[in-house]
Design an enzyme around this catalytic site. Structure first.
Site, mmCIF file in Angstrom:
data_model
loop_
_atom_site.group_PDB
_atom_site.id
_atom_site.type_symbol
_atom_site.label_atom_id
_atom_site.label_comp_id
_atom_site.label_asym_id
_atom_site.label_seq_id
_atom_site.Cartn_x
_atom_site.Cartn_y
_atom_site.Cartn_z
ATOM 1 N N TYR A 306 -22.005 -0.222 17.019
ATOM 2 C CA TYR A 306 -22.680 0.918 16.406
ATOM 3 C C TYR A 306 -23.763 1.459 17.334
ATOM 4 O O TYR A 306 -24.261 0.765 18.217
ATOM 5 C CB TYR A 306 -23.297 0.537 15.057
ATOM 6 C CG TYR A 306 -24.250 -0.638 15.130
ATOM 7 C CD1 TYR A 306 -25.591 -0.465 15.477
ATOM 8 C CD2 TYR A 306 -23.804 -1.936 14.868
ATOM 9 C CE1 TYR A 306 -26.461 -1.540 15.564
ATOM 10 C CE2 TYR A 306 -24.673 -3.021 14.937
ATOM 11 C CZ TYR A 306 -25.995 -2.824 15.287
ATOM 12 O OH TYR A 306 -26.848 -3.887 15.384
ATOM 13 N N SER A 319 -34.927 -10.449 16.484
ATOM 14 C CA SER A 319 -33.575 -10.338 17.031
ATOM 15 C C SER A 319 -32.782 -9.190 16.425
ATOM 16 O O SER A 319 -31.637 -8.963 16.800
ATOM 17 C CB SER A 319 -32.808 -11.660 16.823
ATOM 18 O OG SER A 319 -32.694 -11.965 15.444
ATOM 19 N N GLY A 320 -33.372 -8.453 15.474
ATOM 20 C CA GLY A 320 -32.743 -7.218 15.018
ATOM 21 C C GLY A 320 -32.202 -7.193 13.613
ATOM 22 O O GLY A 320 -31.429 -6.288 13.273
ATOM 23 N N HIS A 324 -32.299 -1.838 5.261
ATOM 24 C CA HIS A 324 -32.341 -0.393 5.530
ATOM 25 C C HIS A 324 -31.283 0.340 4.705
ATOM 26 O O HIS A 324 -30.432 -0.273 4.039
ATOM 27 C CB HIS A 324 -32.126 -0.125 7.018
ATOM 28 C CG HIS A 324 -30.810 -0.615 7.547
ATOM 29 N ND1 HIS A 324 -29.615 0.000 7.285
ATOM 30 C CD2 HIS A 324 -30.498 -1.678 8.340
ATOM 31 C CE1 HIS A 324 -28.632 -0.633 7.889
ATOM 32 N NE2 HIS A 324 -29.140 -1.667 8.536
ATOM 33 N N CYS A 342 -27.507 -6.894 9.060
ATOM 34 C CA CYS A 342 -28.618 -6.378 8.268
ATOM 35 C C CYS A 342 -28.254 -6.358 6.788
ATOM 36 O O CYS A 342 -27.107 -6.564 6.400
ATOM 37 C CB CYS A 342 -28.980 -4.970 8.725
ATOM 38 S SG CYS A 342 -29.634 -4.895 10.412
#
Length: 403
Positions: A306, A319-320, A324, A342
């Protein structure tokens, strides 16, 4: 003829011992005269010089050590050590009156004046200068002054350079709270690879707690390769509402409570089970509300999965992992975990969640299909440790720490 005595302070040219400075003050009686009847009065015997040694001497003294003043004879009554800017090193005279030791260290790049007085009202003065440090260490702290944060937010300090003498540094860190919150410092490695020390309460903070953090590091040496600190740091913040989030990977829902009462249940889609795209689990903390950001899978080792702008983003790990808005995944909310790690939700739910969230809110992930707990330094992962495990990470383990 009347007699007078003059008291004055001089600096001796004689060294008491190698590596020390000697201060001397002399009391002298003026010449004697004859009595009216012609009989000479006995001459007054002068008191011995006041001799005081200082452990630091010269114009290129290495900073980072306490100042020690020692009297050769008699007892000290007062000692004052000041720098050219008017700063004063506080200190204390020993029980026997023989030595005075500063509570803090001599600071780098400073001109110091030492003034001592004994119990006979004699005084002496000397000076010394400290050199600039070969290397300077600095810190960054996660909570800006005046902030309001959630009940899980730890105090987190990251150092620019390595800290080898962790005990010496930790002794200069102090957390003060409005309700005597129990907590402990713990040393870990930050995700960046740098040394980091966090202060975590034993349990989540109580809403409404006022917190003050003092980092009295000026003049402290962090050890070989780390350099010296040349300033103090501090911050103050308040604990906001008790708002907690729990994500269940099995039910694909996030439950939000405030003050222990459920306020919302949100359908979500978390990380794809198995492999790198799975979500982290365990107790995490909402680190920062970052809003609309670009998310590029190449920056987190997921190839070309992505590259898009993502709204209402709140960071969970370095680390992300984020929570959201993920409108492209609408069909899977509450049904399947198919994200790249996520926790996604609809635009409407993400907007409301973002508006109510606080940095520092606890965010717990439970259920099957995760890739385990993140490393302690990958965000604020200390809540996955028991209280005893966390206390063991203090360089002063066993010392009570109540704010």
């Amino acid at each position: 003829m009347s007699r007078t005595r003059r008291v004055f302070s001089v600096r001796s040219r004689t060294a008491v011992a190698a590596g020390t400075a000697l201060l001397a003050a002399s009391l002298a009686a003026c010449g004697g005269g004859a009595a009216s009847g012609g009989a000479a009065k006995a001459e007054m015997k002068p008191k011995p010089d006041m001799a005081v040694s200082v452990n630091l001497t010269g114009d290129q003294v290495k900073a980072g050590a306490p100042v020690t003043v020692t009297i050769a004879e008699g007892k000290l009554a007062a000692v004052k050590v000041t720098d050219a800017k008017g700063g004063e090193l506080a200190g204390q005279i020993s029980a026997d009156g023989k030595t005075w030791t500063s509570q803090g260290n001599a600071l780098p790049s400073a001109d110091y004046k030492v003034e001592a007085q004994n119990t006979d009202s004699q005084s002496a003065t000397t000076t010394f200068k400290t050199s600039a440090p070969d290397k300077v260490n600095k810190v960054s702290i996660n909570i800006p002054k005046g902030s309001t944060v959630g009940v899980a937010m730890p105090v987190s300090i990251v150092f620019d350079n390595p800290v080898k003498d962790k005990a010496a540094v930790e002794k200069q860190l102090k957390v003060t709270t409005s309700n005597n919150t129990e907590g402990s410092w713990g040393w870990i490695t930050d995700y960046s690879g740098k040394d980091r020390v966090d202060w975590r309460p034993k349990e989540y903070w109580k809403s409404g707690t006022d917190v003050k953090v003092q980092m009295n590091l000026n003049g402290v040496d962090s050890g070989p390769g780390g350099g010296m600190f040349v300033k103090d740091y501090n911050t103050e913040f308040k604990i906001g509402k008790d708002r907690e989030v729990k994500v269940d990977l099995d039910t694909k829902k996030a439950t939000v409570t405030e003050g222990g009462q459920v306020v919302s249940t949100i359908p979500i889609s978390a990380g794809t089970p198995g492999g790198k795209k799975a979500s982290w689990d365990g107790k995490m903390v909402l680190m920062a509300k970052e809003g609309t950001i670009r998310m590029d899978s190449q920056t987190v080792g997921l190839g070309d999965s992505y590259d898009k702008m993502v709204d209402y983003s709140i960071r969970l790990t370095w680390s992300g992992m984020y929570v959201h808005a993920a409108p492209w995944n609408t069909a899977n909310f509450g049904r399947a975990n198919t994200s790249s790690g996520c926790v996604g939700m609809s635009d409407e739910n993400a907007k409301a969640f973002f508006a109510a969230a606080q940095a520092g809110d606890p965010f717990e992930v439970v259920g099957q299909g995760s890739k385990g707990n993140p490393d302690v330094g990958n965000g604020y992962g200390e809540w996955n440790l028991t209280w005893e495990q966390w206390q063991g990470k203090s360089a002063l383990a066993g010392t009570p720490q109540v704010g």
